[in-house]
Design a protein around this motif. Sequence first.
Motif, mmCIF file in Angstrom:
data_model
loop_
_atom_site.group_PDB
_atom_site.id
_atom_site.type_symbol
_atom_site.label_atom_id
_atom_site.label_comp_id
_atom_site.label_asym_id
_atom_site.label_seq_id
_atom_site.Cartn_x
_atom_site.Cartn_y
_atom_site.Cartn_z
ATOM 1 N N LYS A 63 0.684 -1.059 -0.111
ATOM 2 C CA LYS A 63 0.169 -0.118 0.046
ATOM 3 C C LYS A 63 0.714 1.166 -0.007
ATOM 4 O O LYS A 63 2.036 1.175 0.283
ATOM 5 C CB LYS A 63 -0.729 -0.017 1.289
ATOM 6 N N LYS A 64 0.330 2.344 -0.090
ATOM 7 C CA LYS A 64 0.813 3.648 -0.270
ATOM 8 C C LYS A 64 1.530 4.001 1.394
ATOM 9 O O LYS A 64 0.512 3.604 2.132
ATOM 10 C CB LYS A 64 0.166 4.817 -0.745
ATOM 11 N N TYR A 65 2.253 4.854 1.570
ATOM 12 C CA TYR A 65 2.734 5.165 2.650
ATOM 13 C C TYR A 65 1.765 6.178 3.602
ATOM 14 O O TYR A 65 1.808 6.158 4.653
ATOM 15 C CB TYR A 65 4.224 6.033 2.719
ATOM 16 N N ARG A 66 1.106 6.845 3.054
ATOM 17 C CA ARG A 66 -0.163 7.892 3.396
ATOM 18 C C ARG A 66 0.373 8.997 4.028
ATOM 19 O O ARG A 66 1.593 9.007 4.724
ATOM 20 C CB ARG A 66 -0.932 6.873 4.315
ATOM 21 N N PRO A 67 -0.394 10.006 3.798
ATOM 22 C CA PRO A 67 0.195 11.380 4.361
ATOM 23 C C PRO A 67 0.350 11.434 6.107
ATOM 24 O O PRO A 67 0.970 11.876 6.559
ATOM 25 C CB PRO A 67 -0.956 12.327 3.939
ATOM 26 N N ALA A 68 -0.798 10.719 6.511
ATOM 27 C CA ALA A 68 -0.830 10.564 7.968
ATOM 28 C C ALA A 68 0.376 9.824 8.553
ATOM 29 O O ALA A 68 0.787 10.258 9.619
ATOM 30 C CB ALA A 68 -2.218 9.959 8.610
ATOM 31 N N GLN A 69 0.579 8.681 7.822
ATOM 32 C CA GLN A 69 1.781 7.852 8.355
ATOM 33 C C GLN A 69 3.333 8.886 8.194
ATOM 34 O O GLN A 69 3.846 8.887 9.117
ATOM 35 C CB GLN A 69 1.946 6.841 7.584
ATOM 36 N N LEU A 70 3.114 9.749 7.192
ATOM 37 C CA LEU A 70 4.431 10.663 6.929
ATOM 38 C C LEU A 70 4.421 11.689 8.296
ATOM 39 O O LEU A 70 5.473 11.838 9.129
ATOM 40 C CB LEU A 70 4.372 11.376 5.942
ATOM 41 N N ARG A 71 3.114 12.403 8.720
ATOM 42 C CA ARG A 71 3.181 13.144 9.719
ATOM 43 C C ARG A 71 3.629 12.716 11.183
ATOM 44 O O ARG A 71 4.282 13.461 11.823
ATOM 45 C CB ARG A 71 1.578 13.774 9.724
ATOM 46 N N GLU A 72 2.921 11.294 11.163
ATOM 47 C CA GLU A 72 3.432 10.695 12.482
ATOM 48 C C GLU A 72 4.915 10.354 12.455
ATOM 49 O O GLU A 72 5.450 10.503 13.690
ATOM 50 C CB GLU A 72 2.528 9.347 12.649
ATOM 51 N N THR A 73 5.590 10.158 11.607
ATOM 52 C CA THR A 73 6.902 9.757 11.531
ATOM 53 C C THR A 73 7.684 11.025 11.941
ATOM 54 O O THR A 73 8.526 11.202 12.541
ATOM 55 C CB THR A 73 7.382 9.195 10.127
ATOM 56 N N LEU A 74 7.388 12.186 11.213
ATOM 57 C CA LEU A 74 7.900 13.558 11.327
ATOM 58 C C LEU A 74 7.989 13.883 12.871
ATOM 59 O O LEU A 74 8.801 14.447 13.463
ATOM 60 C CB LEU A 74 7.252 14.568 10.576
ATOM 61 N N ILE A 75 6.618 13.993 13.476
ATOM 62 C CA ILE A 75 6.425 14.118 14.692
ATOM 63 C C ILE A 75 7.138 13.297 15.856
ATOM 64 O O ILE A 75 7.845 13.754 16.675
ATOM 65 C CB ILE A 75 4.806 13.803 15.140
ATOM 66 N N ARG A 76 7.312 11.963 15.537
ATOM 67 C CA ARG A 76 8.020 10.874 16.241
ATOM 68 C C ARG A 76 9.619 11.227 16.105
ATOM 69 O O ARG A 76 10.449 11.151 17.336
ATOM 70 C CB ARG A 76 7.842 9.431 15.722
ATOM 71 N N ILE A 77 10.100 11.673 15.219
ATOM 72 C CA ILE A 77 11.568 12.059 15.109
ATOM 73 C C ILE A 77 11.899 13.428 15.448
ATOM 74 O O ILE A 77 13.158 13.901 15.202
ATOM 75 C CB ILE A 77 12.077 11.686 13.760
ATOM 76 N N SER A 78 10.914 14.223 15.518
ATOM 77 C CA SER A 78 11.262 15.869 15.675
ATOM 78 C C SER A 78 12.287 16.231 16.946
ATOM 79 O O SER A 78 12.637 17.319 16.670
ATOM 80 C CB SER A 78 9.825 16.370 15.960
ATOM 81 N N ASN A 79 12.339 15.351 17.865
ATOM 82 C CA ASN A 79 13.319 15.842 18.773
ATOM 83 C C ASN A 79 14.972 15.255 18.339
ATOM 84 O O ASN A 79 15.589 15.528 19.211
ATOM 85 C CB ASN A 79 12.986 15.181 20.187
ATOM 86 N N GLU A 80 15.037 14.551 17.482
ATOM 87 C CA GLU A 80 16.365 14.144 16.718
ATOM 88 C C GLU A 80 17.054 15.319 16.333
ATOM 89 O O GLU A 80 16.444 16.451 15.971
ATOM 90 C CB GLU A 80 16.086 13.069 16.109
ATOM 91 N N THR A 81 18.398 15.370 16.118
ATOM 92 C CA THR A 81 19.111 16.308 15.333
ATOM 93 C C THR A 81 18.540 16.131 14.060
ATOM 94 O O THR A 81 17.993 15.289 13.352
ATOM 95 C CB THR A 81 20.577 15.979 15.334
ATOM 96 N N MET A 82 18.773 17.376 13.311
ATOM 97 C CA MET A 82 18.527 17.254 12.001
ATOM 98 C C MET A 82 19.101 16.275 11.117
ATOM 99 O O MET A 82 18.598 15.645 10.102
ATOM 100 C CB MET A 82 18.707 18.766 11.136
ATOM 101 N N GLU A 83 20.401 15.822 11.283
ATOM 102 C CA GLU A 83 21.159 15.154 10.627
ATOM 103 C C GLU A 83 20.560 13.418 10.837
ATOM 104 O O GLU A 83 20.529 12.760 10.040
ATOM 105 C CB GLU A 83 22.552 15.316 10.791
ATOM 106 N N ARG A 84 20.179 13.434 12.202
ATOM 107 C CA ARG A 84 19.480 11.969 12.462
ATOM 108 C C ARG A 84 18.375 11.924 11.924
ATOM 109 O O ARG A 84 17.831 10.882 11.475
ATOM 110 C CB ARG A 84 19.664 11.995 14.179
ATOM 111 N N GLN A 85 17.475 13.000 11.672
ATOM 112 C CA GLN A 85 16.051 12.926 11.205
ATOM 113 C C GLN A 85 16.348 12.481 9.664
ATOM 114 O O GLN A 85 15.429 11.874 9.295
ATOM 115 C CB GLN A 85 15.442 14.372 11.273
ATOM 116 N N SER A 86 17.183 13.004 8.899
ATOM 117 C CA SER A 86 17.651 12.796 7.763
ATOM 118 C C SER A 86 17.959 11.210 7.472
ATOM 119 O O SER A 86 17.230 10.479 6.658
ATOM 120 C CB SER A 86 18.757 13.368 7.023
ATOM 121 N N GLU A 87 18.612 10.621 8.487
ATOM 122 C CA GLU A 87 18.924 9.247 8.357
ATOM 123 C C GLU A 87 17.732 8.404 8.800
ATOM 124 O O GLU A 87 17.475 7.360 7.959
ATOM 125 C CB GLU A 87 20.171 8.914 9.482
#
Length: 93
Positions: free
Chosen positions: A43-67
Amino acid sequence: KQKINLNQLISSEGQEVSNENDTTTFYLFSDGYQDQFGGERGKKYRPAQLRETLIRISNETMERQSELLNEEFENWQGEFEQVDDVCVIGVRF
């Protein structure tokens, strides 16, 4: 543009997240990430799934978020062919 906290989701192609460190991270992204087929059911990754991922990783450094975003995408994609170009831009204030 809408400012949100970690418990809110928006339905645009931009996301602003305030985290516990009193910083704000703003994300812009193309539809390529969320349109990628993959996962167990193909299935597609879905917009809500991307938002949840961004929220989950938001406390990481920008470099770590990219990884983490790259790992997430590759794990989701699996053996499926990439269907579109993918662009995610994050800016922290």
